[in-house]
Motif scaffolding. Structure first.
Motif, mmCIF file in Angstrom:
data_model
loop_
_atom_site.group_PDB
_atom_site.id
_atom_site.type_symbol
_atom_site.label_atom_id
_atom_site.label_comp_id
_atom_site.label_asym_id
_atom_site.label_seq_id
_atom_site.Cartn_x
_atom_site.Cartn_y
_atom_site.Cartn_z
ATOM 1 N N ASP A 94 0.828 -1.199 0.000
ATOM 2 C CA ASP A 94 0.000 0.000 0.000
ATOM 3 C C ASP A 94 0.867 1.254 0.000
ATOM 4 O O ASP A 94 1.952 1.275 0.564
ATOM 5 C CB ASP A 94 -0.904 -0.011 1.238
ATOM 6 N N LYS A 95 0.367 2.308 -0.650
ATOM 7 C CA LYS A 95 1.128 3.567 -0.723
ATOM 8 C C LYS A 95 1.350 4.188 0.652
ATOM 9 O O LYS A 95 2.280 4.961 0.856
ATOM 10 C CB LYS A 95 0.404 4.557 -1.634
ATOM 11 N N SER A 96 0.465 3.871 1.593
ATOM 12 C CA SER A 96 0.604 4.433 2.939
ATOM 13 C C SER A 96 1.444 3.553 3.861
ATOM 14 O O SER A 96 1.510 3.794 5.058
ATOM 15 C CB SER A 96 -0.786 4.633 3.563
ATOM 16 N N TYR A 97 2.082 2.518 3.287
ATOM 17 C CA TYR A 97 2.907 1.615 4.093
ATOM 18 C C TYR A 97 4.000 2.414 4.784
ATOM 19 O O TYR A 97 4.661 3.252 4.166
ATOM 20 C CB TYR A 97 3.530 0.544 3.188
ATOM 21 N N PRO A 98 4.221 2.214 6.091
ATOM 22 C CA PRO A 98 5.235 3.004 6.812
ATOM 23 C C PRO A 98 6.631 2.778 6.265
ATOM 24 O O PRO A 98 6.970 1.680 5.812
ATOM 25 C CB PRO A 98 5.102 2.504 8.261
ATOM 26 N N GLU A 129 -5.929 10.119 -1.035
ATOM 27 C CA GLU A 129 -5.849 9.594 -2.398
ATOM 28 C C GLU A 129 -6.699 8.344 -2.537
ATOM 29 O O GLU A 129 -7.371 8.121 -3.559
ATOM 30 C CB GLU A 129 -4.390 9.290 -2.762
ATOM 31 N N GLN A 130 -6.664 7.487 -1.507
ATOM 32 C CA GLN A 130 -7.465 6.252 -1.540
ATOM 33 C C GLN A 130 -8.960 6.595 -1.540
ATOM 34 O O GLN A 130 -9.749 5.975 -2.274
ATOM 35 C CB GLN A 130 -7.118 5.384 -0.359
ATOM 36 N N GLN A 131 -9.361 7.571 -0.699
ATOM 37 C CA GLN A 131 -10.765 7.969 -0.666
ATOM 38 C C GLN A 131 -11.203 8.540 -2.012
ATOM 39 O O GLN A 131 -12.292 8.262 -2.499
ATOM 40 C CB GLN A 131 -10.975 9.006 0.439
ATOM 41 N N LEU A 132 -10.317 9.356 -2.622
ATOM 42 C CA LEU A 132 -10.622 9.945 -3.915
ATOM 43 C C LEU A 132 -10.783 8.878 -4.990
ATOM 44 O O LEU A 132 -11.673 8.953 -5.841
ATOM 45 C CB LEU A 132 -9.506 10.916 -4.317
ATOM 46 N N ALA A 133 -9.907 7.847 -4.920
ATOM 47 C CA ALA A 133 -9.991 6.756 -5.899
ATOM 48 C C ALA A 133 -11.314 6.003 -5.756
ATOM 49 O O ALA A 133 -11.926 5.607 -6.753
ATOM 50 C CB ALA A 133 -8.807 5.809 -5.715
ATOM 51 N N LYS A 134 -11.750 5.778 -4.511
ATOM 52 C CA LYS A 134 -13.006 5.069 -4.293
ATOM 53 C C LYS A 134 -14.190 5.883 -4.812
ATOM 54 O O LYS A 134 -15.140 5.365 -5.399
ATOM 55 C CB LYS A 134 -13.185 4.768 -2.804
#
Length: 474
Positions: free
Chosen positions: A97-101, A466-471
């Motif tokens: 995931d793009k938000s991976y730490p 970004e994930q919310q926007l994609a959804k």
């Protein structure tokens, strides 16, 4: 080279890529033009595999199952790029995931990484920002981005492209930079104790410790291979034009003390060679491979004397067995894949997990226990690795946290040999000035930490948005 068929218990060694669902997918690997391996793996429990390979496919898969992988990439969503490492836990296969730490602390691209052989939670990184950073990774992996290294090692005047831990002494780390200098650090005190700054006239391509860490060998842009005693700061052996081609070379120590090199001929053919440091006039063996232009990176298993050769841009990994019988370097087999590889890493056999075991195929291997403390090695002691059996599998012990106890350099006594002591005591200042400087330094460090934390938090926030926007778009 001519492939000689000979009797060997490793003759039928073969490689097999794991299925896609056991790969790490969508890792944005760095685009820097530096000949590093781009990934490394530690000795955590894993299936019976040795390599992690970063391929050039658009998804940037790391094709290997269940190992911890460190890959380097830059995030360009900010006005200045964040330079980070990605530490992937051994059970978290699939799309990253793009938000991976991430591990973010360098202000320039990360050029090289190396897991500590004596602590599975510690990793060192070298960067274009001229620093080396040592990180303590949480035992269960990252849940938040890591911004604070255990220690920052500053001493190079140009980018740091090589970091390598000592094989048997705890907390001893070597770094090499484009300032043509090699520095050996005591990570436990944060001190640079040896500086080899006058032995290389051109860029250092790679550095390799020998089996007990008493010597190092280097390959350089000046086409020389050097064997160096770092504590005496002497060149023990040297070979000019080990390979006559202009492309980069590599040189590594073997368990028997010989040196193995890869390079290019004058006609740009890839070569491999075997050398005896006691007499480097002529190679023990010299073989020509092919005309590909990818630099051959050697990965050596001292327990079985097998060398794996990987080339960037290649789609194959070739195995060779080193023996004392002519032709000395014996071809075994080749692993081929559909995608060209971009980076490679080699995992300690402590990470193996299999129901099958053969004493001759898996002899005792180096364990995680250090044979020496850093102070003992710097005082002149040597020791071979402490071996462990793999017969009943390896059960990781409790890793102790890396603690750095910085010494007061104002109290250090001048050494008899200035060349051996990189750190010299500065001129004395008044106590008032010293206190003021320390207070100002603490204030600056706190502000830097606050900015780093803010950046990491904003990064995670942006990824979520970004994930919310994609959804919503779907």
């Amino acid at each position: 080279m001519r492939r000689v068929v000979r009797q060997s218990k490793f003759r039928h060694v073969f490689g097999q890529a794991v299925k896609n669902d056991q790969c790490y997918d969508d890792i944005r690997v760095s685009r820097v033009t530096w000949d590093s391996s781009f990934c490394d793996s530690k000795g955590a429990q894993a299936p019976m595999v040795h390599f992690c390979v970063t391929h050039c496919a658009s998804t940037c898969q790391i094709c290997i199952g269940c190992i911890a992988v460190s890959a380097v990439h830059a995030d360009r969503r900010f006005s200045f790029p964040r330079r980070v490492m990605l530490i992937v836990h051994c059970i978290e296969t699939g799309r990253i995931d793009k938000s991976y730490p991430t591990v973010c602390g360098h202000t320039g691209p990360v050029l090289d990484i190396d897991w500590c052989p004596h602590n599975d939670q510690v990793i060192a990184s070298g960067s274009e920002d001229c620093t080396v950073m040592v990180w303590q990774i949480p035992e269960n992996g990252l849940t938040l981005s890591l911004t604070e290294p255990v220690v920052i090692l500053e001493g190079h005047s140009k980018r740091v492209g090589i970091v390598a831990w000592h094989p048997t002494a705890r907390n001893v780390l070597l770094s090499a930079g484009c300032d043509n200098a090699i520095i050996i650090w005591n990570v436990g005190t944060g001190e640079a104790l040896i500086n080899l700054d006058d032995m290389h006239s051109d860029m250092i391509y790679n550095v390799s410790w020998n089996r007990n860490g008493s010597l190092i060998c280097t390959a350089s842009k000046d086409k020389k291979v050097r064997v160096i005693d770092p504590r005496k700061q002497e060149i023990v052996a040297e070979k000019e034009k080990a390979h006559e081609g202009a492309r980069p070379m590599r040189a590594i120590f073997l368990a028997d003390g010989n040196v193995f090199t890869t390079g290019f001929s004058r006609m740009s053919e890839r070569q491999l060679a075997l050398w005896n440091p006691k007499n480097m006039q002529e190679p023990i063996a010299l073989h020509e491979m092919d005309t590909s232009n990818g630099v051959l990176l050697p990965f050596y298993d001292p327990d079985t004397s097998i060398i794996y050769l990987c080339g960037k841009g290649d789609s194959s990994i070739r195995y060779f067995e080193i023996t004392d019988e002519s032709p000395y370097v014996h071809y075994l087999n080749t692993f081929s894949s559909k995608e060209p590889q971009r980076g490679m890493g080699y995992m300690s056999k402590r990470g193996l997990d299999s129901d099958l075991f053969q004493d001759d195929l898996y002899p005792d291997t180096a364990g995680p226990e250090a044979a020496l403390e850093a102070e003992e090695w710097f005082e002149g002691k040597n020791a071979d690795p402490i071996l462990i059996s793999l017969k009943h599998g390896y059960i990781p012990g409790k890793n102790r946290d890396l603690k750095v106890v910085k010494k007061n350099i104002l109290d250090s006594k001048p050494a008899a040999n200035k060349k051996c002591d990189l750190i010299s005591a500065p001129k004395k200042t008044t106590d008032t000035t010293s206190v003021q400087n320390e207070a100002k330094l603490d204030e600056i460090l706190k502000e830097i930490k606050s900015i780093k934390d803010t950046i990491c938090n904003q990064d995670e926030r942006i990824s979520k948005l970004e994930q919310q926007l994609a959804k919503m778009a779907v």
